[in-house]
Design a protein around this motif. Structure first.
Motif, PDB file in Angstrom:
ATOM      1  N   PRO A   1       0.874  -1.251   0.006  1.00 21.64           N
ATOM      2  CA  PRO A   1       0.112   0.051   0.130  1.00 21.64           C
ATOM      3  C   PRO A   1       0.945   1.380  -0.080  1.00 21.64           C
ATOM      4  O   PRO A   1       2.066   1.013   0.446  1.00 21.64           O
ATOM      5  CB  PRO A   1      -0.900  -0.201   1.153  1.00 21.64           C
ATOM      6  CG  PRO A   1       0.100  -1.100   2.367  1.00 21.64           C
ATOM      7  CD  PRO A   1       0.858  -1.862   1.326  1.00 21.64           C
ATOM      8  N   ALA A   2       0.386   2.452  -0.344  1.00 20.68           N
ATOM      9  CA  ALA A   2       1.248   3.592  -0.341  1.00 20.68           C
ATOM     10  C   ALA A   2       0.444   4.717   0.065  1.00 20.68           C
ATOM     11  O   ALA A   2      -0.930   4.847  -0.173  1.00 20.68           O
ATOM     12  CB  ALA A   2       1.701   3.784  -1.878  1.00 20.68           C
ATOM     13  N   VAL A   3       1.055   5.818   0.753  1.00 23.67           N
ATOM     14  CA  VAL A   3       0.343   6.850   1.063  1.00 23.67           C
ATOM     15  C   VAL A   3       1.039   8.140   0.316  1.00 23.67           C
ATOM     16  O   VAL A   3       2.319   7.977   0.289  1.00 23.67           O
ATOM     17  CB  VAL A   3       0.797   7.248   2.628  1.00 23.67           C
ATOM     18  CG1 VAL A   3       0.165   8.682   3.123  1.00 23.67           C
ATOM     19  CG2 VAL A   3      -0.164   6.130   3.250  1.00 23.67           C
ATOM     20  N   ILE A   4       0.388   9.209  -0.295  1.00 24.61           N
ATOM     21  CA  ILE A   4       1.003  10.233  -1.142  1.00 24.61           C
ATOM     22  C   ILE A   4       0.797  11.510  -0.070  1.00 24.61           C
ATOM     23  O   ILE A   4      -0.039  11.700   0.576  1.00 24.61           O
ATOM     24  CB  ILE A   4       0.262  10.549  -2.181  1.00 24.61           C
ATOM     25  CG1 ILE A   4       0.263   9.324  -3.236  1.00 24.61           C
ATOM     26  CG2 ILE A   4       0.668  11.798  -2.704  1.00 24.61           C
ATOM     27  CD1 ILE A   4      -0.937   9.491  -4.444  1.00 24.61           C
ATOM     28  N   LEU A   5       2.119  11.852   0.306  1.00 27.02           N
ATOM     29  CA  LEU A   5       2.299  12.872   1.360  1.00 27.02           C
ATOM     30  C   LEU A   5       2.424  14.331   0.653  1.00 27.02           C
ATOM     31  O   LEU A   5       3.138  14.495  -0.468  1.00 27.02           O
ATOM     32  CB  LEU A   5       3.658  12.709   2.141  1.00 27.02           C
ATOM     33  CG  LEU A   5       3.450  11.808   3.321  1.00 27.02           C
ATOM     34  CD1 LEU A   5       3.448  10.383   2.800  1.00 27.02           C
ATOM     35  CD2 LEU A   5       4.591  11.969   4.088  1.00 27.02           C
ATOM     36  N   ILE A   6       1.392  15.255   0.887  1.00 32.94           N
ATOM     37  CA  ILE A   6       1.316  16.478   0.317  1.00 32.94           C
ATOM     38  C   ILE A   6       1.735  17.833   1.126  1.00 32.94           C
ATOM     39  O   ILE A   6       1.154  17.816   2.448  1.00 32.94           O
ATOM     40  CB  ILE A   6      -0.283  16.703  -0.131  1.00 32.94           C
ATOM     41  CG1 ILE A   6      -0.548  15.582  -1.090  1.00 32.94           C
ATOM     42  CG2 ILE A   6      -0.337  18.101  -0.972  1.00 32.94           C
ATOM     43  CD1 ILE A   6      -2.310  15.383  -1.319  1.00 32.94           C
ATOM     44  N   PRO A   7       2.535  18.405   0.843  1.00 35.75           N
ATOM     45  CA  PRO A   7       2.867  19.589   1.639  1.00 35.75           C
ATOM     46  C   PRO A   7       2.038  20.770   1.620  1.00 35.75           C
ATOM     47  O   PRO A   7       0.888  20.470   0.977  1.00 35.75           O
ATOM     48  CB  PRO A   7       4.365  20.005   0.990  1.00 35.75           C
ATOM     49  CG  PRO A   7       4.571  19.020  -0.011  1.00 35.75           C
ATOM     50  CD  PRO A   7       3.390  18.521  -0.441  1.00 35.75           C
ATOM     51  N   GLY A   8       2.312  21.706   2.459  1.00 29.43           N
ATOM     52  CA  GLY A   8       1.216  22.882   2.645  1.00 29.43           C
ATOM     53  C   GLY A   8       1.901  24.076   1.783  1.00 29.43           C
ATOM     54  O   GLY A   8       2.559  23.726   0.843  1.00 29.43           O
ATOM     55  N   LEU A   9       1.474  25.328   2.153  1.00 28.31           N
ATOM     56  CA  LEU A   9       2.055  26.637   1.572  1.00 28.31           C
ATOM     57  C   LEU A   9       3.596  26.689   1.691  1.00 28.31           C
ATOM     58  O   LEU A   9       4.208  27.175   0.424  1.00 28.31           O
ATOM     59  CB  LEU A   9       1.118  27.796   2.188  1.00 28.31           C
ATOM     60  CG  LEU A   9       1.671  29.270   1.854  1.00 28.31           C
ATOM     61  CD1 LEU A   9       1.492  29.459   0.279  1.00 28.31           C
ATOM     62  CD2 LEU A   9       1.177  30.288   2.892  1.00 28.31           C
ATOM     63  N   ASP A  10       4.020  26.456   2.693  1.00 33.45           N
ATOM     64  CA  ASP A  10       5.614  26.613   3.017  1.00 33.45           C
ATOM     65  C   ASP A  10       6.493  25.435   3.116  1.00 33.45           C
ATOM     66  O   ASP A  10       7.576  25.485   3.283  1.00 33.45           O
ATOM     67  CB  ASP A  10       5.699  27.627   4.064  1.00 33.45           C
ATOM     68  CG  ASP A  10       5.382  27.094   5.247  1.00 33.45           C
ATOM     69  OD1 ASP A  10       5.621  26.288   5.962  1.00 33.45           O
ATOM     70  OD2 ASP A  10       4.194  28.004   5.691  1.00 33.45           O
ATOM     71  N   SER A  11       5.806  24.243   3.309  1.00 36.21           N
ATOM     72  CA  SER A  11       6.459  22.925   3.323  1.00 36.21           C
ATOM     73  C   SER A  11       6.758  22.288   1.938  1.00 36.21           C
ATOM     74  O   SER A  11       6.493  22.844   1.042  1.00 36.21           O
ATOM     75  CB  SER A  11       5.890  22.099   3.997  1.00 36.21           C
ATOM     76  OG  SER A  11       4.545  21.787   3.807  1.00 36.21           O
ATOM     77  N   ALA A  12       7.764  21.216   1.880  1.00 42.72           N
ATOM     78  CA  ALA A  12       7.950  20.578   0.720  1.00 42.72           C
ATOM     79  C   ALA A  12       8.480  19.098   1.064  1.00 42.72           C
ATOM     80  O   ALA A  12       8.534  18.909   2.452  1.00 42.72           O
ATOM     81  CB  ALA A  12       9.250  21.299   0.146  1.00 42.72           C
ATOM     82  N   LYS A  13       8.708  18.473   0.227  1.00 46.83           N
ATOM     83  CA  LYS A  13       8.847  16.921   0.337  1.00 46.83           C
ATOM     84  C   LYS A  13      10.186  16.717   1.101  1.00 46.83           C
ATOM     85  O   LYS A  13      10.292  15.809   2.084  1.00 46.83           O
ATOM     86  CB  LYS A  13       8.968  16.111  -0.992  1.00 46.83           C
ATOM     87  CG  LYS A  13      10.200  16.763  -1.894  1.00 46.83           C
ATOM     88  CD  LYS A  13      10.118  16.030  -3.250  1.00 46.83           C
ATOM     89  CE  LYS A  13      11.471  16.320  -4.107  1.00 46.83           C
ATOM     90  NZ  LYS A  13      11.664  17.728  -4.194  1.00 46.83           N
ATOM     91  N   GLU A  14      11.243  17.509   1.259  1.00 47.94           N
ATOM     92  CA  GLU A  14      12.335  17.374   1.874  1.00 47.94           C
ATOM     93  C   GLU A  14      12.092  17.369   3.660  1.00 47.94           C
ATOM     94  O   GLU A  14      13.063  17.100   4.419  1.00 47.94           O
ATOM     95  CB  GLU A  14      13.280  18.452   1.679  1.00 47.94           C
ATOM     96  CG  GLU A  14      14.080  18.270   0.338  1.00 47.94           C
ATOM     97  CD  GLU A  14      13.086  18.647  -0.865  1.00 47.94           C
ATOM     98  OE1 GLU A  14      13.411  18.206  -1.910  1.00 47.94           O
ATOM     99  OE2 GLU A  14      12.357  19.503  -0.583  1.00 47.94           O
ATOM    100  N   GLU A  15      10.597  18.014   3.856  1.00 44.34           N
ATOM    101  CA  GLU A  15      10.522  17.862   5.338  1.00 44.34           C
ATOM    102  C   GLU A  15       9.979  16.946   5.775  1.00 44.34           C
ATOM    103  O   GLU A  15       9.473  16.962   7.104  1.00 44.34           O
ATOM    104  CB  GLU A  15       9.543  19.441   5.557  1.00 44.34           C
ATOM    105  CG  GLU A  15       9.447  19.849   6.771  1.00 44.34           C
ATOM    106  CD  GLU A  15       8.559  21.032   6.866  1.00 44.34           C
ATOM    107  OE1 GLU A  15       7.998  21.272   8.093  1.00 44.34           O
ATOM    108  OE2 GLU A  15       8.384  21.564   5.972  1.00 44.34           O
ATOM    109  N   PHE A  16       9.665  15.905   5.018  1.00 47.22           N
ATOM    110  CA  PHE A  16       8.746  14.802   5.336  1.00 47.22           C
ATOM    111  C   PHE A  16       9.482  13.472   5.863  1.00 47.22           C
ATOM    112  O   PHE A  16       8.933  12.527   6.138  1.00 47.22           O
ATOM    113  CB  PHE A  16       7.944  14.313   4.387  1.00 47.22           C
ATOM    114  CG  PHE A  16       6.658  15.335   3.941  1.00 47.22           C
ATOM    115  CD1 PHE A  16       6.455  16.478   4.977  1.00 47.22           C
ATOM    116  CD2 PHE A  16       6.036  15.531   2.758  1.00 47.22           C
ATOM    117  CE1 PHE A  16       5.402  17.238   4.653  1.00 47.22           C
ATOM    118  CE2 PHE A  16       4.822  16.260   2.593  1.00 47.22           C
ATOM    119  CZ  PHE A  16       4.649  17.235   3.629  1.00 47.22           C
TER     120      PHE A  16
END
Length: 353
Positions: free
Chosen positions: A140-155
């Motif tokens: 199974p997989a989860v797609i992680l979505i940032p917000g206004l000021d976050s990005a994938k590097e924060e996850f």
């Protein structure tokens, strides 16, 4: 005395920095040396360079595991150097390139390792990071979505929670976010890019196309709910501290947030940005969500009122579960132990075979 923008950044986002990979000692040391917002990006880049140098040295010595940890941490420092620094796009982008380079170089040495994914969209691309559990798939997989000021590097910390429960993760930079923010504007109809991302995710090796979840934080919490309202391939959705309608809370947003939205929505003025913010709404959409929905909010959120989460849960109906934390701030980053493990368990149970 720090200027108002520095004070606001420290006040609103200190717990988030620490929860997502910034060493508390570094946070105190770096922010105490910043008296003007103009030096924010520079000072955080200097701090990031220390961690990057440790990573490069470990890599040269063949200490791959340490190299992955150091470089991944450096990426978070560079990310927070640029996260709201929209007054100087050139400086912001230079810091961003350092973040992407460090994070990409770390991928083979993470546990489990990651790989870069590039998804064509609207004449540009959505960049992502795919990580799979060590066990045999399909996962199974989860797609992680940032917000206004976050990005994938924060996850990375959030990815690890899902990965440890046998769930693959695909962290993405969508329109107006991270690598895509220079070419693709923020948009309210996230079911469109979300559908393209799901198309790509279901075609990746080792991913079970029938077990796809969505997780989003802050404005990404809105995006996650919006995707779930328009794509029935979403098996489960978690919305963490998202707004119901961004336009409704525009005047209460911090100055830095309004400036970042104006730039990342490609708005020509603050008034145009305000109008664009009104397009980011779940009105008429929440009732379309049929997947199980976990909505998490903090009652001390000073960015988006927790009553927005209450409204989303009410309009979504019986398939929604609301977790409202009395002491939680924006993103509930000050009480991560009260929601992160539960959220990961909740998603794992919904995506079970």
């Amino acid at each position: 005395m720090a200027d108002t923008r520095v004070s606001a950044a420290v006040s609103h986002w200190a717990p988030r920095f620490v929860a997502n990979g910034i060493d508390y000692n570094d946070f105190a040391r770096v922010t105490s040396a910043i008296s003007s917002w103009d030096t924010w990006c520079e000072q955080w880049c200097l701090a990031g360079a220390v961690h990057e140098q440790l990573g490069r040295a470990a890599l040269a010595d063949g200490r791959d595991r340490s190299a992955g940890a150091h470089l991944s941490q450096a990426a978070v420092y560079y990310h927070f150097a640029k996260f709201m620094f929209v007054d100087d796009i050139d400086q912001m982008r230079a810091a961003h390139l350092l973040a992407v380079r460090s994070a990409t170089d770390a991928l083979p040495f993470l546990d489990p390792p990651g790989e870069r994914v590039e998804i064509p969209f609207d004449g540009a691309q959505i960049a992502g990071v795919l990580r799979r559990p060590h066990a045999p798939g399909p996962h199974p997989a989860v797609i992680l979505i940032p917000g206004l000021d976050s990005a994938k590097e924060e996850f990375r910390p959030t990815e690890d929670l899902f990965l440890s429960r046998g769930i693959a993760t695909l962290s993405v930079d969508g329109p107006g976010q991270g690598e895509a923010e220079y070419d693709l504007a923020i948009r309210g109809d996230w079911e469109v890019p979300g559908g393209v991302i799901i198309d790509a995710a279901t075609g990746l090796a080792g991913i079970d196309p029938d077990r796809i979840g969505i997780w989003g934080v802050s404005l990404g919490g809105y995006y996650a709910a919006r995707v779930a309202s328009g794509d029935d391939r979403v098996r489960a959705c978690i919305a963490l501290s998202g707004p119901y309608c961004l336009g409704d809370v525009w005047d209460q947003l911090p100055e830095l947030s309004r400036a970042a939205f104006t730039v990342r929505s490609k708005s020509g003025s603050h008034e145009e940005a305000r109008q664009r913010a009104g397009e980011l709404t779940m009105a008429g959409r929440a009732g379309r969500i049929t997947a199980p929905m976990l909505i998490v909010a903090g009652k001390r959120d000073r960015i988006f009122p927790w009553t927005d989460a209450q409204r989303l849960a009410s309009e979504t109906g019986d398939n929604a579960e609301l977790v409202a934390l009395d002491e939680g701030n924006h993103g509930c980053a000050n009480v991560p132990y009260q929601h992160r493990y539960y959220s990961a368990d909740w998603m794992a149970s919904r995506l079970a075979g």
